[in-house]
Each structure stands twice: as structure tokens, then as C-alpha cells.
Design an enzyme around this catalytic site. Structure first.
Site, PDB file in Angstrom:
ATOM      1  N   TYR A 120      10.978 -35.562 -28.670  1.00  0.00           N
ATOM      2  CA  TYR A 120      10.936 -35.850 -29.943  1.00  0.00           C
ATOM      3  C   TYR A 120      10.452 -37.418 -30.142  1.00  0.00           C
ATOM      4  O   TYR A 120      10.452 -38.047 -29.218  1.00  0.00           O
ATOM      5  CB  TYR A 120      12.276 -35.648 -30.724  1.00  0.00           C
ATOM      6  CG  TYR A 120      12.451 -34.333 -31.330  1.00  0.00           C
ATOM      7  CD1 TYR A 120      12.402 -33.975 -32.714  1.00  0.00           C
ATOM      8  CD2 TYR A 120      12.894 -33.282 -30.477  1.00  0.00           C
ATOM      9  CE1 TYR A 120      12.627 -32.737 -33.254  1.00  0.00           C
ATOM     10  CE2 TYR A 120      13.118 -31.874 -30.945  1.00  0.00           C
ATOM     11  CZ  TYR A 120      12.782 -31.610 -32.066  1.00  0.00           C
ATOM     12  OH  TYR A 120      12.932 -30.219 -32.756  1.00  0.00           O
TER      13      TYR A 120
ATOM     14  N   THR B 108       4.703  -3.000 -37.045  1.00  0.00           N
ATOM     15  CA  THR B 108       5.290  -2.343 -35.793  1.00  0.00           C
ATOM     16  C   THR B 108       6.205  -3.064 -34.972  1.00  0.00           C
ATOM     17  O   THR B 108       6.282  -4.557 -35.300  1.00  0.00           O
ATOM     18  CB  THR B 108       4.016  -2.099 -34.923  1.00  0.00           C
ATOM     19  OG1 THR B 108       3.579  -3.351 -34.258  1.00  0.00           O
ATOM     20  CG2 THR B 108       2.921  -1.083 -35.491  1.00  0.00           C
TER      21      THR B 108
ATOM     22  N   SER C 141      12.174 -28.391 -41.521  1.00  0.00           N
ATOM     23  CA  SER C 141      12.616 -26.844 -41.185  1.00  0.00           C
ATOM     24  C   SER C 141      12.326 -25.955 -42.429  1.00  0.00           C
ATOM     25  O   SER C 141      12.366 -26.060 -43.171  1.00  0.00           O
ATOM     26  CB  SER C 141      14.149 -27.140 -40.827  1.00  0.00           C
ATOM     27  OG  SER C 141      14.663 -25.747 -40.633  1.00  0.00           O
TER      28      SER C 141
ATOM     29  N   HIS D 262       8.861 -26.393 -38.890  1.00  0.00           N
ATOM     30  CA  HIS D 262       9.096 -25.916 -37.510  1.00  0.00           C
ATOM     31  C   HIS D 262       9.030 -24.243 -37.919  1.00  0.00           C
ATOM     32  O   HIS D 262       9.066 -23.806 -38.770  1.00  0.00           O
ATOM     33  CB  HIS D 262      10.488 -26.099 -37.471  1.00  0.00           C
ATOM     34  CG  HIS D 262      10.696 -27.139 -36.325  1.00  0.00           C
ATOM     35  ND1 HIS D 262      10.510 -28.320 -36.433  1.00  0.00           N
ATOM     36  CD2 HIS D 262      11.150 -26.989 -35.047  1.00  0.00           C
ATOM     37  CE1 HIS D 262      10.801 -29.123 -35.397  1.00  0.00           C
ATOM     38  NE2 HIS D 262      11.303 -28.335 -34.676  1.00  0.00           N
TER      39      HIS D 262
ATOM     40  N   ASP E 105       0.635  -3.147 -31.593  1.00  0.00           N
ATOM     41  CA  ASP E 105       1.944  -4.046 -31.451  1.00  0.00           C
ATOM     42  C   ASP E 105       1.214  -5.606 -31.818  1.00  0.00           C
ATOM     43  O   ASP E 105       2.494  -6.343 -31.569  1.00  0.00           O
ATOM     44  CB  ASP E 105       2.134  -4.055 -30.000  1.00  0.00           C
ATOM     45  CG  ASP E 105       1.431  -4.376 -28.979  1.00  0.00           C
ATOM     46  OD1 ASP E 105       0.496  -4.981 -29.163  1.00  0.00           O
ATOM     47  OD2 ASP E 105       1.737  -4.298 -27.845  1.00  0.00           O
TER      48      ASP E 105
ATOM     49  N   ASP F 196       0.619  -5.964 -35.137  1.00  0.00           N
ATOM     50  CA  ASP F 196       0.720  -5.808 -36.522  1.00  0.00           C
ATOM     51  C   ASP F 196       2.177  -6.040 -36.710  1.00  0.00           C
ATOM     52  O   ASP F 196       3.183  -5.754 -36.258  1.00  0.00           O
ATOM     53  CB  ASP F 196       0.220  -4.235 -36.994  1.00  0.00           C
ATOM     54  CG  ASP F 196      -1.281  -4.038 -37.061  1.00  0.00           C
ATOM     55  OD1 ASP F 196      -1.888  -4.796 -38.058  1.00  0.00           O
ATOM     56  OD2 ASP F 196      -1.907  -3.673 -36.248  1.00  0.00           O
TER      57      ASP F 196
END
Length: 676
Positions: free
Chosen positions: A485, A619, A291, A239, A614, A616
Site C-alpha cells: 500500500y 454457470t 471498498s 477494490h 464456464d 458465463d
């Protein structure tokens, strides 16, 4: 280079890795020409949704609304065509999004038809989501998935459609002769089974394929030109939930970071340049019970820092994929595809697939109380529990329903029914199934989250009809639409979170096995597959917009948009965090697709060079409302360990809505500071 210039190219991080990527997987020139039987194209599009006050998709927490960007969302498209028959082609697109909904797919197809004619249709376009839970929602046309986002969000919907179509167009324009490689490996330490009790109900013969109850399979498809890798798609089930429900910054989560790391930090990709040079997508597989939260608590494992975990789990996926590059074997064989639509509310499943020798039928979608209870690593309200018989109130109601309808009992029991979303029309019932062949690799694309054992059964079913080995079949989940699911009947009986969200009842997986067997048989025989019932896009009921858009923005008293409210310090060491606060406006006025709300720049001879934006990892862009119409933007930059010494500055750019509705752009620039 001025502040509007492109991001500077970054060198490869390590010379040894550079050698691996450029030489290890390259065959000698003559062998390369022998295997260049394909036309290959790659493209990236910006699909970043509304970064402020947009409900997020995945955790279903009403209060989780976007407040900025940690990393931009991308769509990564790959087109493969036969060299001598370019009409035989497929496009595989991996999107940093929670899901792909049917109305998004239809809108992308319509956009592509306007620009590319009938080159891409619902048959040969595979759209798959990474399933990040750290992205804006509200882009479904069915009510259930827009409840926690306060209705339909047209800005986010348009961002997904525009960026996805753009990625496919770029990949189409990028087509050139090349070589495909295929490799398989294993990865542990990036997933844990969050539904172990349900898993243990499966037959021992199936469970032995998953030591530790996880699917470690990592599959890599490489794209090469002239002996050099130019792209890769990796399939691995875990996930994209390393970031917890407490996070409100837009992010592609661990799979988005894995792609970013390979592209930007390793291969030096500049997302603003027309030719990305290298495109890496990290796609989902049968991840329903897998998970990344290794300690089975939100945002935990291997550390207690959710952002560190995002990077670690993403890096592990990247490293496992990169190790496979040198062992990738040439792909041979043709390109083909089959697609059909299935009404999952009433599939008659033959005894061949049910496992008990009897015929069974699916039914209208219903959510169980276990669905509302949440999973082990993302629990819901404390008054609801996972497991059959653990929710007496809904159990009493369900038992009355089952007594009144033995047919419903046979199809949905032992589910304790919480909400009959199917009869309400809140979820799709007609769903697409798709089978894509790329040489010996076959992708089983389905619009649900299937468990690892369920995925094994699907792969075996398709492989048997195609006359190939199951390892040549990969489940591509979260594809082309979404309907919850998909568990095995044995797992369903446990009624854990995943079973409670298996909406069409106990026989859903056998129904998918039957329908995929049908289209796999068609593919093997060279026959066309039946279209099936028409798709129901629910254009009215789902597109209800309850949240108003931006009305007006106001600058600070006596100031203007872009003013620096809190300046940076005079200097920072590597690893420290530079921070600047600007007077700003609502970012939903213009999401700046393909652009940025911030630039980090270093002084160079003749001007300033942009080193980060923004998109990267280093940042963060935080937006906050101040009063009714004023707002601030806080830009943070953690100075990377490899940053060059010198003078830096931070630029913020935005768009303000004035009285009367006109939107104008603005920018602000901080004082410079030193990095030593």
C-alpha cells in the site's frame, strides 16, 4: 452445430442501448476520418489459473483454496500507435488477477520478444491487475506473496504469462486505423472509504475533492472504427473484493463482471472467436481505501449475497462507463512513455516533496502489526488491532528498535513493526515506475495501492511537470509489480491497515512524487529517463514449490471418467438451477485455457448449439476430491431469464492423469431436459 462448436452469438439486450453503442458516439464520416490519426488494436487472452487446490491471492487466508470456476479470468490488451509513426506505440493490458508481479512481467516480455521482436519492452508495455481476490495465487517470485498459497504455483504462473502475452499478440495483429475518445464522469454507490479515520487526517483542501470520503471519478477511453465503438478502458477506484474470503470459485469479481457484461451480455462477444468484436476493460486507479463492501463487512452491501453484490457493483461500473460513451471527445496528440526503476528502500526525498520543508529518506520494507489486523471490511486475527499504539507486544519491541536506531524511528515510526520483510528479501525493493501518454491522457503506473488523497497528490505532481490539468492524469495502480500500500504521511500516522502495509515507511508517497516528477519532466522535455538500478527478480528464493502436482486420477469403481453420477431433472423454469454431477479428474492436469470444463447446449436443427460455458455468469463449475485419487465435477446452470424454450443438455470435459503420467481427455454428457 456440434458440442465442439463456438458459442452462439447473443443479440444486444436492449435496442436503445444498441443504438447508443453504435451511433451516439460516432462523429459524421468526414469528422471521423479527420480524427483517425491512430492505429488501434484489441485482444483478449485466457489467464485462468489452476482451478483446484491452489491457494487464492488477496485475503491471505491459508484455507482459501480454489474449488472450481464461476467465471474465467481474462487479460484484455489494447495497443495504440500513431498512424504515421507506428513505432510510437504503447500497449495497456488489464488482467483479472490479484497483482502483477515483476517476474510475470519479465516472462511476458520475454515471450513477446520471441514472437514480436523489440516491438514491446518494459518501457511501452503497461501491465495492470484488477486486484480480484477471487483468483489463484502463487505466481510471485518473492516469498511473502507465496506464503499462503503453499509456495510457488507454476501452473498458475504459466497461465498468466501465456494468456497475457496472447492478448498482446492479438491486439498487435488487430491494429487498424481508428479514433480514440475520452470522457470523464462520476460514480457513487460503488465504493465506500474503509479507512475513514486515516482519511480525515489529511488537509481540508484535499479532502474537499472527495465528498463522502470517496473518489467518484470514472474515466473512459473509447476505441472506435468507422464510427462504431470496438473497445473501451474504464478507470474507477474500488477494490475487487465483493466476493468474500469464504468464496473458493475463480472469478474476476466486480470488475471482471463489468467487463464480461459489456462484452458478452451487451455486445454479444463470443470469447472463442478470433475477433472479439468489442473489448471492455475495467481497470483500477487509486483504490487503497476504496471498498465495494458498502456496509464495511466482508461480502456485504448493497445486499447480504456476495455473488449478487459482485454483479450489482460490476453493473454500476459498467452503467457509469456506458453513459460516458456519447460524451467522449476525440483524443488528439502523440503517443509517448517513460519508465525508470527506483530502489524504494533508500530514496532520499527532497524538501520540495516531503511537506515539512526537510529532507527525509525511505527505508527497507517492514510490515506493521496493523497490516496483520486487516482492514475494516476484511479483519484479521482478533488479537491484533488497527491503529498506532493498539498492539502493546509489537509496540514494546518497536520502541526498543526505535531507541536503538533514531534513523529507523524517523523513517518508520509510529509503525509497530511486525516483520522486517525487506532485510529478509521477501518483497521487491527495486520497483518500476512508468508514465504513459495517449494524447492528452497520462497514466501514472505504479506497483502499489495508493489512497485517494495520495492519488490526488501524485496526479497534481505529474500534471504540474507536464503543464496539464490534473484531470488529464489517471493513476493506474497495481501495475508492473507489487509492493503493498501507499498512504499519505498523515494517513500513515494513523497506522490503519493501509498504513501498516505501507512498507517503505512514512515518506514513501513523497518519494514516489519525487520520482514521477523526474520522469514527467523528462517526458515534457523530450529527454530519456534514467533506467535506474537493475530489477531484482529473486528467481531462487520465491519460486519454492511446496505443494506437489497431480499424481494420478482414478475413475469410480466400475465406471469411467465423465460418467453422470447425478442426472439433471426433467425440466426447469427460467431462474431455476439445473445441476449435474460427473465422475471427473483433477482440473489442474489441463486448465483448458481458451476452452471450457463445461458446455450448456440447446438442441437445434441438425445438432446441438452451445449457449454457455464456464466463462458465463450463469454457470458454476465445482470440483471436489473423493478419496485419494477420485474426484467429481458438479456443473450448475441457472437458467437465464432470456433463455429460449427447448431441449438442453450439459457436457463436462476434463483430462485425467493415468498411471505412468500420460494425460488423456474425456467428456461426459447428461440426459436432456426441458426449459419452458
Amino acid at each position: 452445430m456440434d458440442g465442439q462448436g463456438a458459442l452462439g452469438r447473443r443479440p444486444l439486450l436492449k435496442a436503445g442501448l444498441a443504438t447508443l453503442l453504435t451511433t451516439a458516439s460516432a462523429a459524421p464520416a468526414r469528422a471521423e476520418r479527420r480524427h483517425e490519426r491512430y492505429l488501434l488494436g484489441r485482444g483478449i487472452g485466457d489467464v485462468t489459473g489452476q482451478p483446484a487446490e491452489n491457494g487464492m491471492m488477496g485475503y491471505a487466508r491459508i484455507g482459501q483454496r480454489t474449488t472450481g470456476i464461476h467465471q474465467r479470468q481474462r487479460a484484455r490488451a489494447f495497443v495504440v500507435a500513431e498512424h504515421d509513426r507506428p513505432d510510437r506505440r504503447v500497449a495497456v493490458v488489464v488482467v483479472d488477477a490479484g497483482m502483477i508481479f515483476g517476474c510475470v512481467r519479465e516472462a511476458v516480455l520475454a515471450r513477446l520478444a520471441e514472437r514480436l521482436g523489440d516491438r514491446y519492452t518494459e518501457r511501452n508495455l503497461l501491465l495492470a491487475a484488477t486486484h480480484t481476490h477471487a483468483a489463484p495465487g502463487g505466481f510471485s517470485c518473492h516469498t511473502l506473496y507465496n506464503v499462503t498459497t503453499i509456495g510457488f504455483q507454476p501452473g498458475t504462473f504459466e497461465a498468466l504469462v501465456t494468456g497475457t502475452a496472447e492478448a498482446v499478440e492479438r491486439a498487435d495483429a488487430d491494429l487498424a486505423p481508428g479514433r480514440l475518445g475520452l470522457a470523464r464522469g462520476e460514480l457513487t454507490g460503488a465504493s465506500v472509504n474503509r479507512s475513514r479515520e486515516a482519511f480525515e487526517r489529511n488537509p481540508a483542501e484535499e479532502k474537499r475533492h472527495f465528498p463522502g470520503a470517496v473518489d467518484p471519478s470514472t474515466v473512459l477511453l473509447t476505441f472506435e472504427r468507422g464510427g462504431h465503438p470496438v473497445g473501451a478502458i474504464n478507470w474507477f477506484p474500488t477494490h475487487a473484493t465483493s466476493l468474500s474470503p469464504d468464496n473458493t470459485l475463480v472469478s474476476g469479481d466486480n470488475k471482471g463482471y463489468a467487463a464480461y457484461h459489456w462484452e458478452r451480455e451487451v455486445s454479444g462477444v463470443d470469447y472463442r472467436e478470433p475477433d472479439p468484436g468489442f473489448v471492455a476493460a475495467f481497470a483500477q486507479s487509486n483504490a487503497a481505501d476504496m471498498s465495494p463492501n458498502l456496509e464495511l463487512r466482508p461480502g456485504t452491501g448493497p445486499t447480504d449475497d456476495e455473488f449478487a453484490n459482485t454483479r450489482i457493483i460490476g453493473t454500476r461500473q459498467y452503467a457509469a462507463a456506458a453513459r460516458l460513451v456519447s460524451s467522449a471527445r476525440p483524443v488528439t496528440g502523440g503517443i509517448d512513455h517513460r519508465m525508470s526503476r527506483v530502489d524504494m528502500s533508500g530514496v532520499a526525498v527532497a524538501p520540495e516533496f516531503t511537506g515539512d520543508g526537510r529532507k527525509h529518506t525511505t527505508c527497507a520494507a517492514a510490515l506493521g502489526a496493523s497490516f496483520a489486523a486487516g482492514a475494516e471490511d476484511g479483519p484479521g486475527p482478533s488479537f491484533l488491532d488497527e491503529g498506532a499504539g493498539n498492539n502493546p507486544f509489537f509496540g514494546t519491541i518497536s520502541e526498543a528498535l526505535y531507541r536503538a536506531s533514531p534513523e529507523l524511528r524517523e523513517r518508520q515510526a509510529p509503525k509497530e513493526i511486525l516483520l522486517p520483510v525487506g532485510p529478509l528479501g521477501w518483497v521487491p525493493r527495486v520497483l518500476p515506475i512508468q508514465l504513459v501518454r495517449i494524447g492528452e491522457l497520462h497514466l501514472v503506473a505504479l506497483p502499489q495501492e495508493v489512497s485517494v488523497v495520495g492519488g490526488l497528490r501524485l496526479r497534481r505532481t505529474v500534471a504540474e511537470r507536464l503543464g496539464t490539468a490534473p484531470e488529464n492524469v489517471v493513476v493506474a495502480g497495481y501495475a508492473n509489480d507489487y509492493a503493498g500500500y501507499l498512504t499519505t504521511p498523515e494517513e500513515y500516522d494513523r497506522q490503519a491497515y493501509e498504513g501498516g502495509h505501507t512498507m517503505f515507511g512514512r515518506w514513501s508517497l513523497p518519494a514516489y512524487q519525487q520520482e514521477f516528477a523526474r520522469i514527467a519532466s523528462d517526458l515534457a522535455a523530450g529527454a530519456e529517463s534514467a533506467d535506474g538500478p537493475s530489477a531484482e527478480l529473486n528467481p531462487g528464493g520465491g519460486r519454492v514449490r511446496l505443494q506437489p502436482g497431480v499424481v494420478v486420477d482414478a475413475p469410480p469403481p466400475g465406471g469411467d471418467f465423465g460418467d453422470v453420477l447425478e442426472p439433471p431433472g426433467r425440466g426447469y423454469a427460467r431462474g431455476e438451477r439445473a445441476r449435474v454431477v460427473f465422475a471427473s479428474a483433477h482440473p489442474n492436469n489441463d486448465r483448458r485455457g481458451g476452452d471450457s470444463f463445461l458446455l450448456v447446449q440447446r438442441r437445434v436443427p441438425g445438432g446441438w448449439s452451445t449457449v454457455a460455458d464456464d466463462g458465463d455468469w450463469s454457470t458454476e463449475y465445482h470440483w471436489a476430491r473423493k478419496g485419494l485419487a477420485a474426484s467429481t465435477a458438479t456443473v450448475a446452470w441457472t437458467v437465464p431469464s432470456g433463455a429460449e424454450s427447448g431441449e438442453y443438455r450439459i457436457v463436462h470435459r476434463g483430462d485425467a492423469k493415468e498411471p505412468g503420467g500420460r494425460v488423456r481427455s474425456f467428456s461426459g454428457t447428461s440426459d436432456s431436459f426441458r426449459v419452458e
